[in-house]
Design a protein around this motif. Sequence first.
Motif, PDB file in Angstrom:
ATOM      1  N   ASN A  72       0.850  -1.199   0.000  1.00  0.00           N
ATOM      2  CA  ASN A  72       0.000   0.000   0.000  1.00  0.00           C
ATOM      3  C   ASN A  72       0.882   1.245   0.000  1.00  0.00           C
ATOM      4  N   ALA A  73       0.252   2.396  -0.189  1.00  0.00           N
ATOM      5  CA  ALA A  73       0.994   3.649  -0.366  1.00  0.00           C
ATOM      6  C   ALA A  73       1.755   4.037   0.893  1.00  0.00           C
ATOM      7  N   ARG A  74       1.174   3.801   2.052  1.00  0.00           N
ATOM      8  CA  ARG A  74       1.812   4.258   3.287  1.00  0.00           C
ATOM      9  C   ARG A  74       3.149   3.546   3.516  1.00  0.00           C
ATOM     10  N   GLY A  83       7.834   9.633   3.448  1.00  0.00           N
ATOM     11  CA  GLY A  83       6.841  10.018   4.442  1.00  0.00           C
ATOM     12  C   GLY A  83       6.118   8.805   4.979  1.00  0.00           C
ATOM     13  N   THR A  84       5.424   8.982   6.117  1.00  0.00           N
ATOM     14  CA  THR A  84       4.725   7.870   6.750  1.00  0.00           C
ATOM     15  C   THR A  84       3.207   8.023   6.699  1.00  0.00           C
ATOM     16  N   ASP A  85       2.698   9.013   5.970  1.00  0.00           N
ATOM     17  CA  ASP A  85       1.257   9.237   5.948  1.00  0.00           C
ATOM     18  C   ASP A  85       0.742   9.512   4.541  1.00  0.00           C
ATOM     19  N   LEU A  86       1.396   8.919   3.524  1.00  0.00           N
ATOM     20  CA  LEU A  86       1.028   9.198   2.141  1.00  0.00           C
ATOM     21  C   LEU A  86      -0.096   8.283   1.663  1.00  0.00           C
ATOM     22  N   ASP A  87      -1.023   8.851   0.889  1.00  0.00           N
ATOM     23  CA  ASP A  87      -1.975   8.028   0.165  1.00  0.00           C
ATOM     24  C   ASP A  87      -1.488   7.901  -1.277  1.00  0.00           C
ATOM     25  N   ASP A  88      -2.289   7.232  -2.132  1.00  0.00           N
ATOM     26  CA  ASP A  88      -1.837   6.969  -3.502  1.00  0.00           C
ATOM     27  C   ASP A  88      -1.460   8.245  -4.243  1.00  0.00           C
ATOM     28  N   ARG A  89      -2.340   9.243  -4.187  1.00  0.00           N
ATOM     29  CA  ARG A  89      -2.096  10.478  -4.925  1.00  0.00           C
ATOM     30  C   ARG A  89      -0.856  11.202  -4.399  1.00  0.00           C
ATOM     31  N   ALA A  90      -0.729  11.277  -3.063  1.00  0.00           N
ATOM     32  CA  ALA A  90       0.411  11.980  -2.466  1.00  0.00           C
ATOM     33  C   ALA A  90       1.724  11.255  -2.764  1.00  0.00           C
ATOM     34  N   LEU A  91       1.678   9.919  -2.811  1.00  0.00           N
ATOM     35  CA  LEU A  91       2.888   9.153  -3.116  1.00  0.00           C
ATOM     36  C   LEU A  91       3.355   9.432  -4.536  1.00  0.00           C
ATOM     37  N   ASP A 479     -22.330  14.207   3.804  1.00  0.00           N
ATOM     38  CA  ASP A 479     -22.720  12.921   4.366  1.00  0.00           C
ATOM     39  C   ASP A 479     -23.133  11.939   3.284  1.00  0.00           C
ATOM     40  N   VAL A 480     -23.635  12.459   2.188  1.00  0.00           N
ATOM     41  CA  VAL A 480     -24.096  11.606   1.107  1.00  0.00           C
ATOM     42  C   VAL A 480     -23.020  11.416   0.046  1.00  0.00           C
ATOM     43  N   LEU A 481     -22.321  12.490  -0.259  1.00  0.00           N
ATOM     44  CA  LEU A 481     -21.372  12.484  -1.374  1.00  0.00           C
ATOM     45  C   LEU A 481     -19.912  12.334  -0.971  1.00  0.00           C
ATOM     46  N   GLY A 482     -19.627  12.274   0.313  1.00  0.00           N
ATOM     47  CA  GLY A 482     -18.273  11.959   0.743  1.00  0.00           C
ATOM     48  C   GLY A 482     -17.398  13.138   1.033  1.00  0.00           C
ATOM     49  N   GLY A 483     -17.947  14.351   1.039  1.00  0.00           N
ATOM     50  CA  GLY A 483     -17.141  15.511   1.417  1.00  0.00           C
ATOM     51  C   GLY A 483     -16.258  16.017   0.307  1.00  0.00           C
ATOM     52  N   SER A 484     -15.392  16.983   0.674  1.00  0.00           N
ATOM     53  CA  SER A 484     -14.508  17.607  -0.317  1.00  0.00           C
ATOM     54  C   SER A 484     -13.489  16.622  -0.828  1.00  0.00           C
ATOM     55  N   ARG A 485     -13.189  16.682  -2.123  1.00  0.00           N
ATOM     56  CA  ARG A 485     -12.218  15.745  -2.735  1.00  0.00           C
ATOM     57  C   ARG A 485     -10.800  16.228  -2.489  1.00  0.00           C
TER      58      ARG A 485
END
Length: 485
Positions: A72-74, A83-91, A479-485
């Motif tokens: 996984n990305a982390r 880094g120790t807190d990266l997601d796919d996009r940040a990586l 709550d329905v759409l998942g918040g800001s992207r």
Amino acid sequence: MASLDDIDDLRSWLALAEKLGEVRTITGAHWDKEIGAASEANYKQPSPPALLFDDIVGHRTGQRVLTASMSNARRLGMTLRLGTDLDDRALVEALRSKPGEWAANASRYPVHEVATGPVKENVAAAGEVNLLDFPVPRWHEGDGGRYIGTGCAVFTTDPETGVLNAGAYRMQVQNDGRAASVNIEAGKHGAAHVREWFAREGRAPVTASFGHDPLLLVVAGTEVPTGVSELEYAGAVLGRPVDVIRGEVTGLPIPATAEIAVEGWLYPDRREQEGPFGEWTGYYSGGAEPVLTLDIERIYHRDDPVLLGAPPGKPPHDYSYMRSVMKSAMIQDALIQAGLPGVEGVWAHEAGGGRQLLAVAVEQRYAGHARQAGYLTSQLPAAAYMNKFVVVVDADVNPRSLSDVVWAMCTRTDPAEDIETMRQTWGSRVDPLRERGVPPFNTRAVIDACRPWARLGSFPEVAEASEALLERVMKRWPDVLGGSR
């Protein structure tokens, strides 16, 4: 606070990963197929944790096997010291230009030779060697034996220049644990070194590590530029030289903090039947045949060593995510360094094992630009091995989204005009399409999935909401759409 500075071997890597909640432990698994099957089930999870196997049947507590180290990305970001807190996009963003920088700076980090290290806590000579003292798995149900070398780093040198190569070549235990076959593809740097040693001295020295900082698996498993030592490349990633000891028999380097390592000699006529093995293509496609086999002169290991496993198989497999990320970054760097303008992104899709399906996004700037990007990508040294499809898309298409790439192919590609093939290119013995006994060529396609250059101004507009509108509605109904992207 977890720190990347704490990592200097596999054990400190594990300690940090555990601190981050990235490791799960499985006890009581059998080395015969169960470790492999549990690992396979884990790879199919959305963000698989690392799995640490302990209390393995037939082996004492503390003799462990680690899989999914960088699935996984982390954990991949942690391994690459980004880094120790990266997601796919940040990586992906953090990796921009890094492979080129690491290659350029590698020579500044020659290995640091030390007199001893943790790997020498236990040393056994030829008559005492038994690889089966360790919990070496039979990974897949159809495998022809137990494979100690999957997450390995196999070291060879150029006999003329002394330049070191590290490759992640599969290694099957042979002769009741006294030897191990080394399956090296003919086009790889390690195979060239072995041939040169055979011509020069009639034998080739080899060392191999089977447990180490997963960074060494990254550099051994991707195409570092010719003439660049993988250990120096790793040093550039770390910002410090890698500590090595010299093998007592061959003089070749061994990572000083390795968990398990061996050394010995290959001879042209010393071969054992090897395979079949579940390969990264997703098939038992390499067959079974006599393969060069290392007679082990020394085995070095730490107390209660941890074997680093990275078994391939049908994607997603152990290192398919790592390879996709690394190959994507390396190919994008290479395209930019080659002078190709307008490169917006590259992704080596996991479905193709990080090699066979490449998507390249470009901002078209002139007639022929898309085809140029496709042809160039298809033959770059970082991309040429076993590549089958290069799909070039416009900058409005996300190359990381297989759905978006296929949508672009379906709507912007005229099959009669926009698909071109190249024949007798660099293939692999593990290609399931290759007939036995036939040279490992392959055929690859360059697919132009860009809007036609002559119609850029008149091509139909895409029917989707603007980024600003999407952002607004997602903020209104989080709550329905998942918040800001």
